[in-house]
Enzyme design. Structure first.
Site, PDB file in Angstrom:
ATOM      1  N   ASP A  76      37.567  23.647  25.039  1.00 23.76           N
ATOM      2  CA  ASP A  76      38.235  24.386  25.349  1.00 23.76           C
ATOM      3  C   ASP A  76      38.744  24.913  26.693  1.00 23.76           C
ATOM      4  OD1 ASP A  76      39.249  25.221  22.867  1.00 23.76           O
ATOM      5  OD2 ASP A  76      38.145  26.893  22.294  1.00 23.76           O
TER       6      ASP A  76
ATOM      7  N   ASP B 174      37.727  29.595  22.734  1.00 19.12           N
ATOM      8  CA  ASP B 174      36.200  30.209  22.504  1.00 19.12           C
ATOM      9  C   ASP B 174      35.128  28.785  22.687  1.00 19.12           C
ATOM     10  OD1 ASP B 174      36.913  29.010  20.342  1.00 19.12           O
ATOM     11  OD2 ASP B 174      34.911  30.467  18.893  1.00 19.12           O
TER      12      ASP B 174
ATOM     13  N   CYS C  65      43.012  49.118  59.859  1.00 21.03           N
ATOM     14  CA  CYS C  65      42.037  48.501  60.450  1.00 21.03           C
ATOM     15  C   CYS C  65      41.274  47.483  59.604  1.00 21.03           C
ATOM     16  CB  CYS C  65      40.729  50.364  59.747  1.00 21.03           C
ATOM     17  SG  CYS C  65      41.520  51.713  61.141  1.00 21.03           S
TER      18      CYS C  65
ATOM     19  N   CYS D  67      42.850  53.665  58.181  1.00 20.32           N
ATOM     20  CA  CYS D  67      43.358  53.284  57.454  1.00 20.32           C
ATOM     21  C   CYS D  67      44.259  51.302  57.134  1.00 20.32           C
ATOM     22  CB  CYS D  67      44.853  53.358  58.755  1.00 20.32           C
ATOM     23  SG  CYS D  67      45.029  52.426  60.058  1.00 20.32           S
TER      24      CYS D  67
ATOM     25  N   ASP E 222      43.802  28.560  20.844  1.00 20.99           N
ATOM     26  CA  ASP E 222      42.898  27.009  19.736  1.00 20.99           C
ATOM     27  C   ASP E 222      43.110  27.571  18.068  1.00 20.99           C
ATOM     28  OD1 ASP E 222      40.684  25.549  19.357  1.00 20.99           O
ATOM     29  OD2 ASP E 222      39.654  27.031  19.423  1.00 20.99           O
TER      30      ASP E 222
END
Length: 746
Positions: A634, A630, A16, A13, A432
């Protein structure tokens, strides 16, 4: 600091999980510890100078659980699958035995439960000694895991779900055993000497049945990982010393030439060195249209070669392939915790002790008010049985598992659960321009020289640009090559970030860059402004050329807008998200591209070192900001944003700095990621609501709050069934996310 992920066995559970988490965090050298109950996994950051994985494993073993480093290979996946199957088979056998015995005991107890004379039930069937003999195997074998777990928790001064179940079923069993051994004691107290063996047996069986269903459902939430790992071919056909060999995939070496025939999966990442074909990369990128591949093109392992034959030189093998990294990222995300889960974790930390206190209080109140030991015991047992923190512990992790897996299916890699949760709050998205809104493959469309020596000027410019890695520079070099120009050597090359490049060819100083930079250099470019202004209004990027500090010409470069940009921007705006474009280009060029795709707010002429500052400006307006980019320049902005989304076709630096990666580079992946985040958080909220309401309503009813008004007292058997299926309902609700489909039209 080092990070290690281990699988856990023996947890029953969320309590635990909470116990393991608390204990490991207290170990010397452990900086952080996160246990994911849904996938039975622990992620630990530790100082290798102060502790080690062996020490951590031993500490977890002392707590009564098993921890081990998982084998992420295909063999490890098979072993894990076998272990799950063994556990399910064991549960199935126990449920089968408990069901048969439980039905017999319930039938034998019907006269007592209904108060009716049922002559078709023989007397020996409700004989207490007979029922004891039937109940013992279930109590000892089927219920053993609960009692062992409760004992381990007791030794470590904790309490878990096992504690509640063990106390509840043992109370019912021991009460019945006392009645069987000494019925006269109860008769002397004015009580009927009735046994409740069926309560203990049926509750144990129902909880095991719930666990069986839960484990099966949890197995389905891991489908994404298994599907991804199943994509990897088992063998590869390599060319060595002029001969073809079929070898296991793990024996392929970097530099090997791999032969791929039509209809076969590409076994490793690499570069096509011969052949032409189309490759279906949908299993990795989510992009359904096959992509043409020829010599020099990059190919991804596990993608399907469709039409032609290819020879591929292996560049990445084993854990370094794209597929292996995707699997690792998905596992990392599924093992992480969302902030929304903290409330559930806090509740489960004190839940069991509170429930035990409520059960004791229930017993004392009923016994003091009625003097009825049986009624007091049954009410207390009902409280212990119905209250289970499992549903709370499963509410968030199961939804996160399905959500991140669904993201991987759609070409979206989510780094952690926090990013997935935060994405649904995004108010502003900053895009961008180059390589994000546009294709990132610019081409020269216009070239003008003030003097009629345009070929010589182009030769000088291309020579300088050959030393730059900027996409615009590549476009200029490609244009010069198409003109058949030879490019002389350059000395003293220098790139000025956000401005341009310069260098010497022979004794001549060539400078290529923005109008702003030319103005800073006090170079008069007024003769070129009419051309520049006209080209920029058309959406072209313009770079000016100076030789020995004299303006000589300019180049117009266009970068085609991605087909997906129009639909993605429109969908985001209909989702009430502000879309902003950020670029180093001049304002007229930026505005032209923005108008084309429907973006209304533009930040232009922003140098790479200023991009993060622009994100801060937006955040200062009180907005949750996402950045999509990308390139290397950036990365700071991606890191500054609340959520960074990297285009997977971009650089490794950008991807590393981001929270979410769009593998295909399709901007519609942004829409999918946000919609998936919203669906996942909505699903988690539903799960938490069900789990909290279930316990808030169930515990008082089990305690008998309705008995004084309606005479209703919750049978512990019904409490056991309700508890068992609460967890199943939460996992089943999470599985609904597997039907998620992005919507780009509403």
């Amino acid at each position: 600091m080092k990070k290690i992920t281990m699988k856990l066995r023996g947890m029953h559970c969320a309590s635990c999980a909470s116990s393991i988490e608390s204990m490991t965090r207290s170990l010397a050298g452990v900086a952080s510890s996160n246990v994911n109950f849904a996938i039975e996994q622990i992620a630990i950051d530790y100082n290798p100078q102060k502790t080690s994985p062996d020490v951590i494993q031993k500490a977890i073993a002392n707590l009564g659980y098993e921890a081990f480093v998982p084998d992420l290979s295909a063999n490890g996946e098979d072993a894990d699958k076998k272990a799950r199957l063994t556990e399910l088979q064991d549960l199935t056998r126990k449920v089968g035995l408990g069901s048969v015995i439980g039905i017999i005991l319930v039938i034998g107890s019907l006269p007592m439960m209904t108060g009716l004379n049922l002559p078709f039930i023989p007397d020996w069937l409700h004989n207490s000694w007979f029922q004891l003999c039937l109940a013992l195997p279930v109590q000892i074998w089927c219920g053993s895991s609960f009692y062992i777990g409760a004992w381990k928790a007791f030794k470590n001064h904790t309490a878990t779900m096992d504690t509640l179940i063990a106390l509840g079923t043992m109370a019912a069993f021991c009460y019945s055993l006392t009645v069987t051994l000494n019925p006269s004691f109860f008769i002397a107290q004015g009580l009927q000497p009735e046994v409740y063996y069926e309560v203990s047996v049926v509750v144990i069986t129902l909880i095991l049945l719930g666990k069986l269903f839960e484990n099966r459902a949890k197995g389905e939430t891991s489908d994404a990982i298994r599907k991804l790992m199943g994509l990897q071919p088992k063998t590869a056909r390599v060319l060595r010393n002029g001969q073809e060999f079929d070898i296991p995939i793990e024996n392929v070496l970097i530099g090997d030439v791999v032969l791929v025939r039509p209809g076969e999966k590409i076994p490793v990442d690499g570069e096509a060195i011969a052949g032409n074909s189309t490759v279906d990369e949908s299993m990795i990128t989510g992009e359904s249209i096959p992509i043409e591949k020829k010599s020099g093109d990059r190919v991804i392992g596990a993608t399907m070669n469709r039409t032609g034959s290819l020879q591929v030189r292996a560049s990445h093998v084993g854990k370094d392939t794209v597929l292996a990294q995707i699997v690792q990222l998905v596992q990392q995300a599924q093992g992480s915790k969302a902030p929304i889960q903290r409330l559930a974790d806090q509740v489960t930390g004190w839940f069991v002790p509170v429930v035990i206190s409520i059960a004791i209080t229930t017993f004392l109140i009923w016994f003091n008010v009625t003097g009825n030991l049986t009624l007091a015991t049954i009410s207390a047992v009902g409280v212990l049985i119905i209250a289970c923190p499992c549903a709370l512990g499963l509410a968030a992790p199961t939804s996160i598992m399905v959500g991140t897996g669904k993201g991987a299916e759609n070409g979206i890699l989510i780094k952690d659960a926090g990013s997935l949760e935060l994405a649904h709050k995004i108010q502003t998205i900053v895009l961008d321009k180059t390589g994000t809104v546009t294709e990132g493959k610019p081409t020269v469309t216009d070239f003008f020289a003030l003097n009629p020596d345009d070929r010589e000027l182009l030769q000088l410019v291309a020579s300088i640009e050959r030393n730059s890695e900027h996409p615009l520079a590549e476009a200029v070099v490609e244009y010069a090559k198409q003109q058949g120009l030879d490019l002389p050597n350059v000395i003293e090359f220098e790139a000025i970030s956000g401005s341009g490049v310069q260098g010497k060819v022979g004794s001549a100083l060539i400078q290529v860059g923005t109008r702003r930079w030319m103005d800073e250099l006090n170079i008069d470019t007024s003769a070129l402004h009419q051309y520049q202004d006209a080209w920029e209004v058309g959406g072209k990027t313009v770079v000016l050329i100076a030789v020995d500090h004299v303006a000589r010409g300019l180049i117009g470069i266009a970068d085609q807008v991605k087909a997906s940009s129009y639909a993605a921007v429109d969908a985001l705006q209909r989702m009430k998200i502000e879309v902003v474009m950020l670029t180093g280009d001049n304002l007229p060029t930026a505005e032209a591209i923005a108008r084309e795709v429907g973006i209304k707010r533009v930040f232009a002429q922003v140098r790479p070192d200023q991009k993060a500052a622009k994100i801060k400006e937006l955040q200062a307006e009180g907005k949750i900001v996402a950045m999509v980019g990308d390139g290397i320049n950036d990365a700071p902005a991606l890191a500054q944003a609340n959520v960074g989304l990297a285009i997977g076709t971009g650089t490794d630096v950008a991807i590393a700095a981001s929270d979410i990666t769009l593998i295909s580079g399709d901007l519609q992946g942004i829409v999918t990621a946000i919609q998936l985040s919203r669906a996942t958080i909505r699903n988690i909220q539903q799960n938490l609501f069900f789990a909290f309401i279930y316990n808030v309503a169930g515990i008082p009813i089990a305690a008998g709050i309705l008995f004084p008004f309606f005479g209703w007292l919750l049978n512990p058997i019904i409490a056991g069934g309700a508890m068992a299926f609460s967890s199943v309902s939460v996992v089943t609700n999470a599985l609904r996310l597997r039907g998620f489909r992005p919507n780009f039209t509403n």
